[in-house]
Design a protein around this motif. Structure first.
Motif, PDB file in Angstrom:
ATOM      1  N   UNK A 174      -5.342 -36.483 -40.963  1.00 33.32           N
ATOM      2  CA  UNK A 174      -5.016 -35.926 -39.509  1.00 33.32           C
ATOM      3  C   UNK A 174      -3.749 -36.470 -38.804  1.00 33.32           C
ATOM      4  N   UNK A 175      -3.528 -37.655 -38.794  1.00 35.34           N
ATOM      5  CA  UNK A 175      -2.635 -38.214 -38.236  1.00 35.34           C
ATOM      6  C   UNK A 175      -1.130 -37.548 -39.117  1.00 35.34           C
ATOM      7  N   UNK A 176      -1.212 -37.407 -40.468  1.00 33.85           N
ATOM      8  CA  UNK A 176      -0.035 -37.032 -41.226  1.00 33.85           C
ATOM      9  C   UNK A 176       0.338 -35.687 -40.774  1.00 33.85           C
ATOM     10  N   UNK A 177      -0.682 -34.854 -40.465  1.00 37.53           N
ATOM     11  CA  UNK A 177      -0.447 -33.444 -40.005  1.00 37.53           C
ATOM     12  C   UNK A 177      -0.109 -32.905 -38.458  1.00 37.53           C
ATOM     13  N   UNK A 178      -0.535 -34.077 -37.805  1.00 32.01           N
ATOM     14  CA  UNK A 178      -0.464 -33.856 -36.221  1.00 32.01           C
ATOM     15  C   UNK A 178       1.134 -33.595 -35.912  1.00 32.01           C
ATOM     16  N   UNK A 179       1.162 -32.113 -35.236  1.00 27.97           N
ATOM     17  CA  UNK A 179       2.369 -31.637 -34.965  1.00 27.97           C
ATOM     18  C   UNK A 179       3.042 -30.843 -35.836  1.00 27.97           C
ATOM     19  N   UNK A 223      -5.326 -32.036 -31.034  1.00 27.49           N
ATOM     20  CA  UNK A 223      -6.422 -31.841 -31.636  1.00 27.49           C
ATOM     21  C   UNK A 223      -6.556 -32.664 -32.791  1.00 27.49           C
ATOM     22  N   UNK A 224      -5.217 -32.607 -33.649  1.00 23.78           N
ATOM     23  CA  UNK A 224      -5.364 -33.342 -34.869  1.00 23.78           C
ATOM     24  C   UNK A 224      -5.259 -34.817 -34.732  1.00 23.78           C
ATOM     25  N   UNK A 225      -4.713 -35.394 -33.730  1.00 25.00           N
ATOM     26  CA  UNK A 225      -4.892 -36.756 -33.199  1.00 25.00           C
ATOM     27  C   UNK A 225      -6.406 -37.101 -32.718  1.00 25.00           C
ATOM     28  N   UNK A 226      -6.994 -36.088 -32.090  1.00 29.69           N
ATOM     29  CA  UNK A 226      -8.447 -36.351 -31.786  1.00 29.69           C
ATOM     30  C   UNK A 226      -9.482 -36.478 -32.996  1.00 29.69           C
ATOM     31  N   UNK A 227      -8.959 -35.625 -33.862  1.00 31.90           N
ATOM     32  CA  UNK A 227      -9.823 -35.618 -35.385  1.00 31.90           C
ATOM     33  C   UNK A 227      -9.734 -36.959 -35.917  1.00 31.90           C
ATOM     34  N   UNK A 228      -8.353 -37.422 -35.888  1.00 31.14           N
ATOM     35  CA  UNK A 228      -8.054 -38.588 -36.461  1.00 31.14           C
ATOM     36  C   UNK A 228      -8.834 -39.847 -35.911  1.00 31.14           C
ATOM     37  N   UNK A 229      -8.938 -39.628 -34.652  1.00 32.07           N
ATOM     38  CA  UNK A 229      -9.714 -40.685 -33.812  1.00 32.07           C
ATOM     39  C   UNK A 229     -11.159 -40.673 -33.993  1.00 32.07           C
TER      40      UNK A 229
END
Length: 74
Positions: free
Chosen positions: A40-45, A52-58
């Motif tokens: 999720x960090x790698x695809x954020x943005x 949303x992707x950063x929150x999923x990673x978290x």
């Protein structure tokens, strides 16, 4: 130029990169929770909603930390 494929080589993971997240996850043997954190960090943005992707990673990282804390207390 890179040929993208939604299954084998998704653009949101590979565009401008040498490695896909799955290659890093497997090489580093990250497992489910940390692997999803990295994914999720790698695809954020790069795909849908960055926040949303950063929150999923978290969420995955927090879940992993909870499991580690639970195992340490037993």
């Amino acid at each position: 130029s890179m040929v993208y494929d939604n299954i084998e080589a998704p653009k949101h993971y590979l565009d401008g990169r040498v490695l896909q997240p799955i290659e890093v996850i497997e090489d580093w043997q990250l497992g489910y929770h940390l692997g999803n954190t990295l994914k999720y960090i790698s695809r954020a943005g790069r795909k849908d909603n960055e926040l949303q992707d950063l929150k999923k990673a978290q969420w995955y990282l927090n879940k992993y930390i909870q499991l580690k804390e639970l195992n340490e207390s037993n």
